[in-house]
Design an enzyme around this catalytic site. Structure first.
Site, PDB file in Angstrom:
ATOM      1  N   HIS A  95       0.895  -1.176   0.000  1.00  6.91           N
ATOM      2  CA  HIS A  95       0.000   0.000   0.000  1.00  6.91           C
ATOM      3  C   HIS A  95       0.920   1.208   0.000  1.00  6.91           C
ATOM      4  CE1 HIS A  95      -3.283   2.708   0.989  1.00  6.91           C
ATOM      5  NE2 HIS A  95      -2.604   3.143   2.027  1.00  6.91           N
ATOM      6  N   GLY A 143     -10.257   2.349   1.160  1.00  5.34           N
ATOM      7  CA  GLY A 143     -10.934   3.074   2.223  1.00  5.34           C
ATOM      8  C   GLY A 143     -11.683   4.234   1.587  1.00  5.34           C
ATOM      9  N   ARG A 164      -9.291  17.337   7.272  1.00  2.86           N
ATOM     10  CA  ARG A 164      -8.458  17.183   6.066  1.00  2.86           C
ATOM     11  C   ARG A 164      -7.938  18.510   5.499  1.00  2.86           C
ATOM     12  NH1 ARG A 164     -10.012  15.250   1.657  1.00  2.86           N
ATOM     13  NH2 ARG A 164      -8.115  14.098   1.170  1.00  2.86           N
ATOM     14  N   CYS A 176     -11.123  28.752  17.978  1.00  3.80           N
ATOM     15  CA  CYS A 176     -10.197  29.818  18.317  1.00  3.80           C
ATOM     16  C   CYS A 176      -8.823  29.438  17.813  1.00  3.80           C
ATOM     17  CB  CYS A 176     -10.185  30.054  19.814  1.00  3.80           C
ATOM     18  SG  CYS A 176     -11.683  30.892  20.311  1.00  3.80           S
ATOM     19  N   TYR A 227     -12.188   9.742   5.981  1.00  3.08           N
ATOM     20  CA  TYR A 227     -11.274  10.558   6.791  1.00  3.08           C
ATOM     21  C   TYR A 227     -11.967  11.845   7.237  1.00  3.08           C
ATOM     22  CZ  TYR A 227      -8.382   7.043   4.696  1.00  3.08           C
ATOM     23  OH  TYR A 227      -7.907   5.826   4.278  1.00  3.08           O
TER      24      TYR A 227
END
Ligand SMILES: *Cc1c(COP(=O)(O)O)cnc(C)c1O
Length: 417
Positions: A188, A267, A304, A337, A373
């Site tokens: 992978h 995935g 992301r 913040c 994700y």
């Protein structure tokens, strides 16, 4: 090659009105379209095994639907092993893939006799000590990698993943000492890469498979299949990709004199396009020449963009159902913040703007292609509760994870006397 199409003004998701969903479940909320997940699993039907890399989106309901669609599952931690079991997977349908065993994962792998994909030589010894005679897969780092960002590149000398390609011999000797048989080989090289790079893996696989030899019964192409995040990007040609791997597998089968199983381990490909994050616009303000749309979701909900400078398609869903709004250049940010809490940023943290229909306070904003994700990287930073998750199936919206509460937030905290 088909291109993706994204619209910046939307009223519906999975056939239901976005404004109704947002009112019913509150914001921010992850919405998933069950139909897309099933379609994506079906896209890969040519492969003998589709093994879902659940770290992309591991809600039990999603795992259940992926399982019903016919995909097996990968687990990278004790928690993911237990999730897979809780979602109805049989132990023989689960592979534990990691670069180390922690105590909890090793215990579960032994208790359930899970197949282990070893990403470090030490895992062979550690498994051999407690489960001599097991069959294992080796995850090999072929010496190169590629990803949509440096952080998602999982091959080459800078990567911590896998067994370095010239140490396979040594691993075979280790395995021998415990009566362990190497029946699988796995590579992978990265997440969200491209077909040119993925294709290079076939050559490396063939070469290293010859080193391991005839004990091999399975080869895995790993994950990494990209999905388009912009209207200019195209879908990968799955048929071409399969053909490359099928040819590799067939040459190995011929050489070994027995059939080999071909696995793929997506995935992102299964989950990304199925999900979006819906937020509410809470402020529309000018800062110098920049116009900011501030929404009630931040990088605690979707990390992301801040982690990788990742681009997510954005759409405005007007509260009043309007289908026509003039467009402006806007920066989209969240409530945290922290000045980096910006969804429209480039890698390196540079603030960017997006051409979007002008938003009004109370409109909804969709961060699309957020199924992979997305929720799994959500955090409680700034003491924000993690969002709700909703699965839309046959025109019906079902809550699959309730929004966290303040009690969830402080669970486990102790003020000593
Ligand atoms: C993350 C991961 C995957 C899935 O990667 P995608 O890019 O989401 O397809 C597959 N295999 C392993 C071992 C992984 O760590």
């Amino acid at each position: 090659m088909s291109t993706a199409t994204f619209s910046t003004l939307r009223t519906q998701f999975a056939g239901l009105p976005i404004a109704d969903l947002a009112r019913q479940f509150g914001t921010p909320t992850y919405l998933y379209d069950a139909k897309v997940i099933a379609e994506k699993v079906a896209d890969l039907a040519a492969f003998d095994v589709v093994r879902y890399a659940q770290k992309a989106c591991s809600n039990l309901a999603i795992l259940d639907r992926v399982r019903r669609a016919g995909a097996l599952v990968d687990a990278v931690s004790a928690g993911e092993i237990r999730r897979a079991l809780a979602a109805g997977y049989q132990p023989e349908e689960i592979v534990y893939t990691a670069d180390i065993f922690d105590a909890a994962a090793l215990e579960l792998a032994v208790e359930h006799k899970l197949h282990v994909n070893c990403g470090s030589p030490e895992m062979i010894d550690q498994l051999g000590d407690v489960r001599p005679g097991a069959d294992v897969t080796l995850r090999v780092n072929p010496g190169f990698g590629h990803g949509h960002s440096q952080k998602t590149n999982t091959g080459g000398p800078q990567s911590k993943h896998g067994i370095w390609h010239d140490q396979v011999d040594d691993c075979l000797r280790r395995a021998d000492q415990y009566g362990i048989t190497v029946t699988g080989l796995h590579m992978h090289i990265g997440s969200g890469t491209d077909l040119e790079h993925l294709a290079q893996v076939c050559e490396a696989m063939e070469r290293i498979a010859q080193v391991v030899g005839r004990t091999l019964t399975t080869i895995s192409a790993g994950g990494g299949l990209p999905v388009p995040y912009r209207s200019t990007e195209t879908y990968v040609n799955i048929e071409d990709y399969f053909r490359l791997w099928d040819a590799t597998r067939n040459r190995l089968a011929e050489s070994f004199g027995h059939a080999l199983r071909l696995e793929i381990e997506p995935g992102r490909y299964l989950a990304a396009e199925a999900g979006c994050l819906v937020a509410e616009v809470r402020a529309v303000k000018k800062m110098g020449d920049n116009l900011f749309f501030l929404v009630d979701a931040g990088f605690n909900d979707l990390a992301r963009p801040v982690m990788y400078g990742a681009y997510h398609p954005i759409a405005i869903a007007p509260r009043d159902g309007a289908t026509d709004r003039p467009e402006v250049d806007a920066v989209v940010g969240g409530p945290l913040c922290e000045s980096g809490d910006i969804f429209t940023q480039k890698e390196g943290g540079y603030v960017d703007s997006r051409r979007l229909p002008i938003a009004r306070v109370g409109d909804y904003l969709l961060l699309e292609n957020a199924g992979a994700y997305g929720f799994v990287m959500a955090s409680n930073y700034n003491s924000k509760t993690r969002p709700a998750e909703v699965l839309i199936e046959d025109g019906e919206a079902k809550l699959i994870r309730r929004r966290e509460t303040f009690e969830d937030l402080i669970r486990g905290e102790i003020i000593p006397e």
